[in-house]
Design a protein around this motif. Structure first.
Motif, PDB file in Angstrom:
ATOM      1  N   ASP A 126      -6.885  22.883 -38.287  1.00 38.23           N
ATOM      2  CA  ASP A 126      -8.047  22.198 -37.718  1.00 38.23           C
ATOM      3  C   ASP A 126      -9.130  23.164 -37.244  1.00 38.23           C
ATOM      4  OD1 ASP A 126      -6.857  23.173 -35.406  1.00 38.23           O
ATOM      5  OD2 ASP A 126      -6.360  21.197 -34.598  1.00 38.23           O
ATOM      6  N   ARG A 127      -8.792  24.460 -37.156  1.00 42.01           N
ATOM      7  CA  ARG A 127      -9.801  25.467 -36.807  1.00 42.01           C
ATOM      8  C   ARG A 127     -10.844  25.589 -37.905  1.00 42.01           C
ATOM      9  NH1 ARG A 127     -13.278  28.378 -35.669  1.00 42.01           N
ATOM     10  NH2 ARG A 127     -13.316  30.242 -34.390  1.00 42.01           N
ATOM     11  N   PHE A 128     -10.504  25.147 -39.121  1.00 45.88           N
ATOM     12  CA  PHE A 128     -11.404  25.304 -40.262  1.00 45.88           C
ATOM     13  C   PHE A 128     -12.101  24.005 -40.652  1.00 45.88           C
ATOM     14  CE2 PHE A 128      -7.730  28.161 -40.624  1.00 45.88           C
ATOM     15  CZ  PHE A 128      -8.384  29.373 -40.467  1.00 45.88           C
ATOM     16  N   ALA A 129     -12.042  23.012 -39.793  1.00 43.90           N
ATOM     17  CA  ALA A 129     -12.683  21.735 -40.088  1.00 43.90           C
ATOM     18  C   ALA A 129     -14.165  21.957 -40.368  1.00 43.90           C
ATOM     19  CB  ALA A 129     -12.505  20.773 -38.923  1.00 43.90           C
ATOM     20  N   GLY A 130     -14.621  21.443 -41.485  1.00 43.01           N
ATOM     21  CA  GLY A 130     -16.022  21.571 -41.849  1.00 43.01           C
ATOM     22  C   GLY A 130     -16.381  22.872 -42.525  1.00 43.01           C
ATOM     23  N   SER A 131     -15.424  23.786 -42.661  1.00 38.47           N
ATOM     24  CA  SER A 131     -15.734  25.092 -43.260  1.00 38.47           C
ATOM     25  C   SER A 131     -15.662  25.074 -44.781  1.00 38.47           C
ATOM     26  CB  SER A 131     -14.759  26.155 -42.733  1.00 38.47           C
ATOM     27  OG  SER A 131     -13.463  25.968 -43.290  1.00 38.47           O
ATOM     28  N   GLY A 132     -14.932  24.123 -45.338  1.00 37.29           N
ATOM     29  CA  GLY A 132     -14.751  24.119 -46.786  1.00 37.29           C
ATOM     30  C   GLY A 132     -13.546  24.905 -47.248  1.00 37.29           C
ATOM     31  N   LEU A 133     -12.787  25.480 -46.295  1.00 32.64           N
ATOM     32  CA  LEU A 133     -11.594  26.227 -46.699  1.00 32.64           C
ATOM     33  C   LEU A 133     -10.619  25.320 -47.435  1.00 32.64           C
ATOM     34  CD1 LEU A 133      -9.822  28.792 -46.642  1.00 32.64           C
ATOM     35  CD2 LEU A 133      -8.911  27.973 -44.451  1.00 32.64           C
ATOM     36  N   CYS A 134     -10.397  24.123 -46.879  1.00 33.22           N
ATOM     37  CA  CYS A 134      -9.490  23.160 -47.508  1.00 33.22           C
ATOM     38  C   CYS A 134     -10.303  22.009 -48.092  1.00 33.22           C
ATOM     39  CB  CYS A 134      -8.489  22.624 -46.493  1.00 33.22           C
ATOM     40  SG  CYS A 134      -7.392  23.893 -45.826  1.00 33.22           S
ATOM     41  N   ASN A 135      -9.956  21.613 -49.291  1.00 33.42           N
ATOM     42  CA  ASN A 135     -10.625  20.480 -49.921  1.00 33.42           C
ATOM     43  C   ASN A 135     -10.131  19.158 -49.363  1.00 33.42           C
ATOM     44  OD1 ASN A 135     -10.294  22.785 -52.158  1.00 33.42           O
ATOM     45  ND2 ASN A 135     -12.255  21.754 -52.411  1.00 33.42           N
ATOM     46  N   ASP A 171      -8.641  27.457 -57.098  1.00 33.49           N
ATOM     47  CA  ASP A 171      -9.890  26.701 -57.118  1.00 33.49           C
ATOM     48  C   ASP A 171      -9.966  25.688 -55.977  1.00 33.49           C
ATOM     49  OD1 ASP A 171     -10.835  27.900 -59.570  1.00 33.49           O
ATOM     50  OD2 ASP A 171      -9.333  26.688 -60.609  1.00 33.49           O
ATOM     51  N   LEU A 172      -8.833  25.058 -55.670  1.00 34.56           N
ATOM     52  CA  LEU A 172      -8.795  24.009 -54.645  1.00 34.56           C
ATOM     53  C   LEU A 172      -7.599  24.228 -53.741  1.00 34.56           C
ATOM     54  CD1 LEU A 172      -9.386  20.928 -56.987  1.00 34.56           C
ATOM     55  CD2 LEU A 172     -11.114  22.104 -55.621  1.00 34.56           C
ATOM     56  N   ARG A 173      -7.730  23.763 -52.499  1.00 37.52           N
ATOM     57  CA  ARG A 173      -6.650  23.868 -51.527  1.00 37.52           C
ATOM     58  C   ARG A 173      -6.466  22.517 -50.830  1.00 37.52           C
ATOM     59  NH1 ARG A 173      -9.186  27.865 -52.653  1.00 37.52           N
ATOM     60  NH2 ARG A 173     -11.051  26.834 -51.854  1.00 37.52           N
ATOM     61  N   VAL A 174      -5.235  22.022 -50.861  1.00 34.24           N
ATOM     62  CA  VAL A 174      -4.864  20.808 -50.134  1.00 34.24           C
ATOM     63  C   VAL A 174      -3.821  21.228 -49.105  1.00 34.24           C
ATOM     64  CG1 VAL A 174      -3.925  18.481 -50.293  1.00 34.24           C
ATOM     65  CG2 VAL A 174      -5.256  19.415 -52.198  1.00 34.24           C
ATOM     66  N   ALA A 175      -4.062  20.930 -47.842  1.00 31.53           N
ATOM     67  CA  ALA A 175      -3.161  21.368 -46.777  1.00 31.53           C
ATOM     68  C   ALA A 175      -2.734  20.194 -45.917  1.00 31.53           C
ATOM     69  CB  ALA A 175      -3.840  22.423 -45.904  1.00 31.53           C
ATOM     70  N   THR A 176      -1.610  20.367 -45.258  1.00 25.21           N
ATOM     71  CA  THR A 176      -1.146  19.343 -44.320  1.00 25.21           C
ATOM     72  C   THR A 176      -1.651  19.664 -42.912  1.00 25.21           C
ATOM     73  OG1 THR A 176       0.902  20.496 -43.747  1.00 25.21           O
ATOM     74  CG2 THR A 176       0.953  19.034 -45.683  1.00 25.21           C
ATOM     75  N   THR A 177      -1.574  18.680 -42.062  1.00 28.84           N
ATOM     76  CA  THR A 177      -2.067  18.817 -40.689  1.00 28.84           C
ATOM     77  C   THR A 177      -1.248  19.820 -39.882  1.00 28.84           C
ATOM     78  OG1 THR A 177      -0.713  16.888 -40.109  1.00 28.84           O
ATOM     79  CG2 THR A 177      -3.051  16.508 -40.586  1.00 28.84           C
ATOM     80  N   ARG A 178      -0.048  20.162 -40.332  1.00 31.10           N
ATOM     81  CA  ARG A 178       0.781  21.135 -39.606  1.00 31.10           C
ATOM     82  C   ARG A 178       0.689  22.534 -40.212  1.00 31.10           C
ATOM     83  NH1 ARG A 178       6.526  18.401 -41.356  1.00 31.10           N
ATOM     84  NH2 ARG A 178       6.438  18.853 -43.585  1.00 31.10           N
ATOM     85  N   SER A 179      -0.292  22.760 -41.065  1.00 33.21           N
ATOM     86  CA  SER A 179      -0.444  24.065 -41.708  1.00 33.21           C
ATOM     87  C   SER A 179      -1.207  25.045 -40.821  1.00 33.21           C
ATOM     88  CB  SER A 179      -1.179  23.917 -43.045  1.00 33.21           C
ATOM     89  OG  SER A 179      -0.415  23.156 -43.953  1.00 33.21           O
ATOM     90  N   SER A 180      -0.893  26.316 -40.988  1.00 33.64           N
ATOM     91  CA  SER A 180      -1.583  27.390 -40.277  1.00 33.64           C
ATOM     92  C   SER A 180      -1.821  28.534 -41.248  1.00 33.64           C
ATOM     93  CB  SER A 180      -0.749  27.890 -39.093  1.00 33.64           C
ATOM     94  OG  SER A 180      -0.557  26.871 -38.133  1.00 33.64           O
ATOM     95  N   PHE A 181      -2.916  29.261 -41.019  1.00 32.13           N
ATOM     96  CA  PHE A 181      -3.317  30.331 -41.916  1.00 32.13           C
ATOM     97  C   PHE A 181      -3.508  31.634 -41.146  1.00 32.13           C
ATOM     98  CE2 PHE A 181      -4.622  26.334 -43.697  1.00 32.13           C
ATOM     99  CZ  PHE A 181      -4.385  26.443 -45.053  1.00 32.13           C
ATOM    100  N   GLY A 182      -3.220  32.740 -41.793  1.00 32.92           N
ATOM    101  CA  GLY A 182      -3.439  34.019 -41.140  1.00 32.92           C
ATOM    102  C   GLY A 182      -3.258  35.195 -42.081  1.00 32.92           C
ATOM    103  N   LEU A 183      -3.863  36.308 -41.701  1.00 31.75           N
ATOM    104  CA  LEU A 183      -3.728  37.572 -42.424  1.00 31.75           C
ATOM    105  C   LEU A 183      -3.215  38.606 -41.420  1.00 31.75           C
ATOM    106  CD1 LEU A 183      -7.065  37.403 -44.433  1.00 31.75           C
ATOM    107  CD2 LEU A 183      -4.760  37.299 -45.420  1.00 31.75           C
TER     108      LEU A 183
END
Length: 204
Positions: free
Chosen positions: A122-131, A72-84
């Motif tokens: 930071d690529r997802f800033a403003g996207s809503g991916l992370c709460n 439901d919610l995602r909290v991430a740190t500034t050093r996190s990265s995401f990928g598939l």
């Protein structure tokens, strides 16, 4: 239990995803069974009757990213990265990767899935991916703050709302709103609904 938190061990990664050795020797039949089990696990997280929070620190890849999307919610740190990165292994991204475009938009979702590249948070800033995105040392504190926000409601109301999220995700508007009416009525069968209403009035 009012909420479930998923977190990684250590500070290098939430998860690097599934080990590629897991795919060795799969046939069409065994691959179907394998991925169906994974799909069921993610569905169990997505449809859990309690709030789910994913606390991400470091790499969040593959099925781990899908787990984060299922929460439901995602909290991430500034050093996190995401990928598939599945496409780089020679397989498609499936299951809850289907939710990605709702968070980041169709264009970026296709880019991420078709390139298999790693994307900094930071690529997802403003996207809503992370709460929330916080410094690494604040991850536990920030996660606990979000848990406090979502875990204080009645189990009846939370479970009802979680069922509705799934309905809204999978039905047309008219059907979804009709089922919403039924869900609204059903919570009044629980004694805790009346108790919560009384408690709320006293705080006004």
């Amino acid at each position: 239990m009012r909420a479930v938190v998923f977190g990684g061990a250590g500070d290098r990664a939430f998860t690097a995803g599934m080990h590629v050795d897991s795919f060795d020797g799969l046939t069409p039949d065994s691959a179907r069974t394998f991925i169906a089990g994974l799909r069921e696990m993610l569905a169990a997280v997505r449809t859990a009757p309690v709030a789910t929070v994913c606390a991400v620190d470091g790499y969040c890849l593959g099925v781990g990213f899908e787990l984060a999307l299922a929460c439901d919610l995602r909290v991430a740190t500034t050093r996190s990265s995401f990928g598939l990165p599945e496409i780089k292994v020679g397989i498609p991204s499936v299951a809850d990767a289907a939710l990605l475009s709702q968070f980041v938009g169709l264009s970026l979702a296709k880019e991420m899935i078709l390139t298999g590249d790693l994307y900094p948070v930071d690529r997802f800033a403003g996207s809503g991916l992370c709460n929330a995105v916080v410094e690494p040392e604040r991850l536990t504190e920030a996660t606990e703050e979000w848990v406090a926000k979502v875990a204080g409601h009645t189990p009846t109301a939370t479970a009802s709302q979680k069922r509705l999220f799934e309905v809204w995700q999978n039905t047309a508007l008219a059907t979804g709103t009709a089922i919403s009416v039924q869900e609204f009525a059903s919570v009044f069968a629980a004694e805790e609904t009346a108790e919560q209403l009384r408690a709320y009035r006293t705080r006004l």
